[in-house]
Write a protein that holds these residues in place. Structure first.
Motif, short mmCIF file in Angstrom:
data_model
loop_
_atom_site.label_atom_id
_atom_site.label_comp_id
_atom_site.label_asym_id
_atom_site.label_seq_id
_atom_site.Cartn_x
_atom_site.Cartn_y
_atom_site.Cartn_z
N ASP A 45 17.00 14.77 190.41
CA ASP A 45 15.54 14.80 190.32
C ASP A 45 14.88 14.99 191.69
O ASP A 45 13.76 14.55 191.94
N ASP A 46 15.64 15.64 192.61
CA ASP A 46 15.12 16.06 193.92
C ASP A 46 14.72 14.88 194.81
O ASP A 46 13.70 14.91 195.50
N ARG A 47 15.52 13.83 194.77
CA ARG A 47 15.33 12.70 195.68
C ARG A 47 16.56 12.53 196.56
O ARG A 47 17.64 13.06 196.25
N ALA A 48 16.38 11.82 197.64
CA ALA A 48 17.51 11.54 198.53
C ALA A 48 18.17 10.23 198.13
O ALA A 48 17.48 9.27 197.75
N ILE A 49 19.49 10.20 198.21
CA ILE A 49 20.23 8.96 197.95
C ILE A 49 20.95 8.59 199.25
O ILE A 49 21.79 9.35 199.74
N VAL A 50 20.60 7.44 199.79
CA VAL A 50 21.21 6.98 201.04
C VAL A 50 22.27 5.93 200.69
O VAL A 50 21.96 4.88 200.14
N TYR A 51 23.53 6.24 201.03
CA TYR A 51 24.63 5.31 200.81
C TYR A 51 24.92 4.57 202.12
O TYR A 51 24.97 5.19 203.19
N PHE A 52 25.11 3.25 202.03
CA PHE A 52 25.41 2.49 203.24
C PHE A 52 26.30 1.30 202.91
O PHE A 52 26.33 0.81 201.77
N ASP A 53 27.04 0.88 203.93
CA ASP A 53 27.93 -0.26 203.79
C ASP A 53 27.22 -1.48 204.36
O ASP A 53 26.81 -1.50 205.52
N MET A 54 27.09 -2.53 203.55
CA MET A 54 26.42 -3.77 203.98
C MET A 54 27.36 -4.94 203.74
O MET A 54 27.62 -5.31 202.60
N ASN A 55 27.90 -5.45 204.85
CA ASN A 55 28.84 -6.58 204.77
C ASN A 55 30.03 -6.28 203.85
O ASN A 55 30.45 -7.11 203.05
N GLY A 56 30.53 -5.05 203.95
CA GLY A 56 31.71 -4.67 203.19
C GLY A 56 31.45 -4.20 201.78
O GLY A 56 32.38 -3.83 201.06
N LYS A 57 30.18 -4.15 201.38
CA LYS A 57 29.84 -3.70 200.03
C LYS A 57 29.02 -2.42 200.11
O LYS A 57 28.11 -2.30 200.93
N GLU A 58 29.34 -1.46 199.24
CA GLU A 58 28.60 -0.21 199.22
C GLU A 58 27.27 -0.41 198.50
O GLU A 58 27.20 -0.96 197.40
N LYS A 59 26.19 0.04 199.16
CA LYS A 59 24.84 -0.05 198.60
C LYS A 59 24.23 1.35 198.61
O LYS A 59 24.71 2.26 199.28
N LEU A 60 23.12 1.50 197.90
CA LEU A 60 22.40 2.78 197.94
C LEU A 60 20.92 2.55 197.72
O LEU A 60 20.49 1.58 197.09
N ILE A 61 20.13 3.47 198.30
CA ILE A 61 18.68 3.47 198.12
C ILE A 61 18.26 4.91 197.83
O ILE A 61 18.77 5.84 198.47
N THR A 62 17.33 5.10 196.93
CA THR A 62 16.77 6.42 196.70
C THR A 62 15.38 6.50 197.32
O THR A 62 14.66 5.50 197.40
N CYS A 63 15.02 7.68 197.79
CA CYS A 63 13.72 7.87 198.45
C CYS A 63 13.36 9.35 198.45
O CYS A 63 14.17 10.20 198.08
#
Length: 586
Positions: free
Chosen positions: A363-381
């Motif tokens: 749907d034409d958004r960015a997905i940011v993947y990041f490692d936080m304290n050993g766990k994979e997280k993501l944010i869309t923007c």
């Protein structure tokens, strides 16, 4: 004979006042050589020769008013025929009709004239490479001290600071603060309706400020008879710089060289950082459409400033920071205070987090993947802003060829406290030496370097360098942090005073934050200070002066401070070191 006619002035100006005249009747001119400066309401313009020849007459003098269309001089020469009849400079030479046909010779080497650059040599006392806040200050200061000076710049004067750094970001900061004030105007008894952000106007205002300041620098260079050579400077040896420009190649024979090439946006190899949804800090300055949401990668100075700018403008902001805290070089209470204020504005933080990739959704958004304290997280923007800092710009200087040493980490040119490199007569100032990457450090370093060239014994003192973060409210620090002082074994005492107890801050509705001072118990002298709050960028100058000049606690206590001012918070913070503040009971 060729007429010199004013074709265009700065901005949309129709007239201007003649400033510094750099040529006189009888001078032999080269194509592109500046003849005089015109000061306009919208900035300053250079009137240049568009041919090689002799200046036969000059119809203006300094202080005269000139208009577009005026013929201001005649040059005994011939305009070279070119493929593109448009002239990029602010003035254009027009050949008189009587000579027009003579200029068109059947023997004219059309492509040869287009491809072969003009070659010339210049003699000077000082060649400055880079026209940022370090370079142009060095050039102007040197010229005022009597040194024949040349400055080399491949882009616009003013460097990162004036063009894509300090000044344009502060223009955006101001626009964002005005809008934020409007949103809260009912607290002051002022009702408004239908306020909205016109980013086209915001960017236009920012560009106008930048143009005015860079035009001012151009004017000052001309006023001080400093030749500006456009192109990339390569150091051939300790007394020679070669400049390759679009129209000419210049060999500069010089007694001294100052390298002031500044910094560039740091590179990082992360999957997706070249995607359409990802922008850097330079691109963020020209964004004319506000996204609904943005992820900022990096919680340092650049990242935090943009976080507040776009949050104030109504963008949903998230900050991802690799370190445990944002603004990690500052004291914890300072970082905690600005984060607390940011969270009240709705800014979200993810610290101790490492970005691993950025992808685009269906749907034409960015997905940011990041490692936080050993766990994979993501944010869309909607947009991702990479604000991971800057690195010294040493590209194309040729420093490896002549043996200029780099710092141990191979980032930046190694320079001593006199700002000398290991090569005689060559100095490195500002961001390029990777010591403290601040515009005002570069400007001060410019004076130190020139003084040493003049034979004065001058050294950089980094013990009292102020640093400011233009968040809302501002953050400013100088001297040692609390952590630095403790780790150095210094017996210290902390004084603090909150702005919520300051009358001026309350009247302005800016009661967040505090002033913090650090005293060396053995000497009673201030060794460090931090401010979170209104006017922090201005107030820090007082504390910088105190720390630089070893002013004691007693001397500050005995100083009368105007009321009501935010400056009273400094006085109260010092009072709290011994006996306690008057207007706050801690």
């Amino acid at each position: 004979m060729v007429d010199l006619k004013i074709e265009k002035l700065a901005g949309h100006s129709k007239k201007g006042k003649v400033g510094k005249i750099s040529a006189k009747i009888g001078d032999e001119l080269k194509e592109g050589q500046v003849i005089f400066q015109v000061e306009c309401d919208k900035g300053n313009a250079q009137v240049k020769s568009n041919c090689d020849g002799i200046l036969k007459d000059l119809k203006v003098k300094e202080g005269d008013t000139v208009n577009i269309g005026d013929i201001v001089a005649h040059i005994d020469g011939v305009i070279k025929e070119k493929e593109d009849k448009k002239v990029s400079s602010v003035s254009e030479m027009e050949q008189s009709k009587s000579q027009g046909n003579k200029a068109k010779s059947s023997s004219f080497d059309y492509f040869g004239g287009m491809l072969k650059p003009i070659k010339r040599e210049v003699e000077c006392d000082l060649a400055v490479i880079g026209a940022g806040p370090g370079g142009y200050v060095a050039a102007i200061y040197a010229a005022k001290q009597g040194l024949k000076t040349v400055i080399i710049e491949k882009e616009e004067v003013g460097g990162t600071c004036l063009n894509v750094g300090c000044i344009p970001t502060k223009a955006l900061v101001r626009s964002s603060e005005v809008f934020d004030n409007i949103k809260h105007s009912e607290e002051f008894g002022i009702k408004t309706a239908d306020a909205f952000v016109d980013m086209e106007k915001v960017i236009e205002r920012k560009n106008g400020i930048v143009k005015k300041l860079t035009g001012g620098v151009d004017y000052l260079l001309q006023k001080n008879s400093i030749e500006k050579i456009s192109g990339t400077g390569e150091i051939l040896d300790k007394n020679k710089v070669f400049v390759k420009g679009k129209r000419e190649e210049v060999t500069i024979n010089t007694k001294n060289i100052i390298i002031a090439t500044g910094s560039k946006i740091a590179s990082i190899n992360i999957d997706g950082f070249n995607g359409n949804k990802v922008i850097n800090s330079t691109e963020a300055l020209d964004m004319k459409e506000l996204p609904k949401s943005m992820v900022i990668i990096g919680g340092g100075v650049i990242g935090m400033e943009f976080a507040f700018i776009y949050s104030n403008l109504g963008v949903d902001i998230s900050v991802i920071e690799y370190m445990p805290k944002v603004l990690c070089t500052m004291d914890e209470d300072v970082s905690d205070e600005i984060v607390s204020i940011a969270k009240e504005k709705g800014i979200k933080f993810f610290t101790s987090s490492k970005v691993t990739s950025v992808k685009e959704s269906e749907d034409d958004r960015a997905i940011v993947y990041f490692d936080m304290n050993g766990k994979e997280k993501l944010i869309t923007c909607d947009k991702v802003l990479v604000a991971i800092g800057r690195e010294p710009n040493i590209d194309g200087l040729g420093i490896e060829k002549i043996g200029i040493e780099l710092n141990e980490n191979k980032k930046g040119i190694k320079a001593d406290d006199k700002l000398k490199t290991n090569i005689e007569n060559i100095y490195a100032i500002g961001d390029v030496n990777n010591k403290i990457g601040l515009a005002h450090v570069a400007s001060h370093g410019a004076i130190v370097a020139v003084d040493n060239i003049l034979g004065k014994n001058s050294e950089m003192d980094y013990s009292a360098v102020p640093s400011v973060v233009y968040t809302t409210p501002e953050v400013a620090t100088v001297g040692m942090t609390e952590k630095m002082a403790v780790s150095s074994g210094i017996q210290i005492k902390i004084g603090k005073f909150p702005f919520m107890a300051n009358g001026k801050a309350l009247t302005h509705g800016e009661e967040k934050g505090f002033v913090k001072v650090i005293k060396d118990n053995n000497t009673n002298k201030l060794i460090g200070a931090s401010i979170v709050g209104p006017n922090a960028s201005d107030l820090i100058g007082v504390l910088t002066l105190a720390i630089k000049n070893n002013i004691t606690e007693e001397q500050i206590k005995e100083t009368i401070v105007a009321h009501p001012t935010t400056g009273e918070a400094i006085h109260e913070a010092v009072l709290s070191l011994e006996g306690g503040a008057i207007h706050f009971d801690s």
